[in-house]
Design an enzyme around this catalytic site. Structure first.
Site, short mmCIF file in Angstrom:
data_model
loop_
_atom_site.label_atom_id
_atom_site.label_comp_id
_atom_site.label_asym_id
_atom_site.label_seq_id
_atom_site.Cartn_x
_atom_site.Cartn_y
_atom_site.Cartn_z
N LYS A 1 -6.90 5.02 -2.13
CA LYS A 1 -6.51 3.95 -1.22
C LYS A 1 -7.66 3.53 -0.29
O LYS A 1 -8.65 4.26 -0.15
CB LYS A 1 -5.26 4.39 -0.43
CG LYS A 1 -4.04 4.60 -1.34
CD LYS A 1 -2.76 4.77 -0.54
CE LYS A 1 -1.55 4.93 -1.46
NZ LYS A 1 -0.28 4.91 -0.71
N TYR B 1 3.48 -2.48 -6.58
CA TYR B 1 4.55 -1.94 -5.74
C TYR B 1 5.86 -2.71 -5.90
O TYR B 1 6.68 -2.73 -4.97
CB TYR B 1 4.09 -1.93 -4.28
CG TYR B 1 3.09 -0.83 -3.97
CD1 TYR B 1 3.31 0.50 -4.36
CD2 TYR B 1 1.92 -1.11 -3.26
CE1 TYR B 1 2.40 1.50 -4.05
CE2 TYR B 1 1.01 -0.10 -2.94
CZ TYR B 1 1.26 1.20 -3.34
OH TYR B 1 0.36 2.21 -3.03
N ASN C 1 -1.92 7.62 2.85
CA ASN C 1 -1.81 8.97 2.29
C ASN C 1 -2.84 9.26 1.21
O ASN C 1 -2.61 10.02 0.29
CB ASN C 1 -0.37 9.23 1.81
CG ASN C 1 0.08 8.26 0.75
OD1 ASN C 1 -0.65 7.33 0.39
ND2 ASN C 1 1.28 8.46 0.22
N HIS D 1 -2.68 7.12 -4.50
CA HIS D 1 -1.43 6.79 -5.19
C HIS D 1 -1.51 7.39 -6.58
O HIS D 1 -2.58 7.41 -7.19
CB HIS D 1 -1.26 5.27 -5.30
CG HIS D 1 -0.23 4.85 -6.30
ND1 HIS D 1 1.11 4.89 -6.02
CD2 HIS D 1 -0.34 4.44 -7.58
CE1 HIS D 1 1.78 4.49 -7.10
NE2 HIS D 1 0.92 4.22 -8.06
N GLU E 1 1.34 0.30 -14.59
CA GLU E 1 0.39 0.20 -13.48
C GLU E 1 -1.07 0.08 -13.91
O GLU E 1 -1.82 -0.70 -13.34
CB GLU E 1 0.55 1.40 -12.54
CG GLU E 1 1.89 1.39 -11.81
CD GLU E 1 2.12 2.65 -10.99
OE1 GLU E 1 1.18 3.47 -10.83
OE2 GLU E 1 3.26 2.82 -10.50
P1 CMP Z 1 2.42 5.64 -3.02
O1 CMP Z 1 2.27 6.81 -3.92
O2 CMP Z 1 1.30 4.67 -2.98
O3 CMP Z 1 3.75 4.85 -3.46
C1 CMP Z 1 4.50 4.06 -2.56
C2 CMP Z 1 4.00 4.16 -1.15
O4 CMP Z 1 4.84 3.70 -0.14
C3 CMP Z 1 3.77 5.61 -0.81
O5 CMP Z 1 2.69 6.13 -1.52
C4 CMP Z 1 3.54 5.50 0.70
O6 CMP Z 1 2.20 5.28 1.03
C5 CMP Z 1 4.31 4.23 1.07
N1 CMP Z 1 5.34 4.46 2.07
C6 CMP Z 1 5.32 3.98 3.31
N2 CMP Z 1 6.40 4.33 3.98
C7 CMP Z 1 7.16 5.06 3.15
C8 CMP Z 1 8.41 5.73 3.28
N3 CMP Z 1 9.12 5.71 4.41
N4 CMP Z 1 8.87 6.39 2.20
C9 CMP Z 1 8.15 6.42 1.05
N5 CMP Z 1 6.96 5.80 0.88
C10 CMP Z 1 6.48 5.14 1.93
#
Ligand code: CMP
Length: 141
Positions: A11, A51, A114, A117, A128
């Site tokens: 990210k 997404y 985080n 992904h 994806e």
């Molecule tokens: P990712 O693996 O990129 O897939 C979806 C993303 O949504 C997740 O990581 C998080 O970065 C983001 N996200 C933000 N808020 C939430 C939440 N409350 N619950 C789950 N995913 C979240």
């Protein structure tokens, strides 16, 4: 299970913090083989495709804004049981809840930021990776 492929994205905060090498090193040392990798600034269209399952959720706008906020590193990885193995290796979505030693626990900043992904299923991998890679960019070796 046999050899399987998965898809991951470093990210924007990971690229911005110059942690590409750190994360790729961990992934390679865990036994994953890099079949494709590039630095790209995702368009809004690519982000919305990536997404699409989260469309309508409260965190969706923040998610789209964040993933398009700077360069990212999409990659195709190969390993035994790659999808599940990578999910376990990176840790839970929320870095605060991720197991110690995982990428998200060690390097993640928040749920949105985080660090990485990863595709959550073989079907997600198929969908994806095509948003970012043409078939000929995935190298068989
Ligand atoms: P990712 O693996 O990129 O897939 C979806 C993303 O949504 C997740 O990581 C998080 O970065 C983001 N996200 C933000 N808020 C939430 C939440 N409350 N619950 C789950 N995913 C979240």
């Amino acid at each position: 299970m046999g050899l399987e492929r998965t898809f991951a994205i470093l990210k924007p905060e990971t690229v911005e913090r110059r942690l590409i090498g750190e994360v790729v090193k961990r992934i390679e040392e865990a036994g994953f083989k890099v079949l494709a990798l590039k630095l790209v600034w995702a368009s809004r269209e690519q982000a919305e495709k990536l997404y699409e399952v989260h469309l309508g959720k409260p965190f969706y706008p923040e998610l789209i804004n964040h993933i398009t906020s700077g360069p990212i590193v999409p990659m195709v990885l190969e390993a035994e049981n790659a999808v599940e193995k990578l999910r376990t290796f990176i840790g839970a979505t929320d870095p605060a809840k991720a197991e110690p030693g995982t990428i998200r626990r060690d390097l993640g900043l928040s749920i949105t930021k985080n660090a990485i992904h990863a595709a959550d299923s073989h079907e997600s991998y198929e969908r994806e990776h095509k948003i970012f890679f043409a078939t000929e960019e995935i190298l068989n070796y």
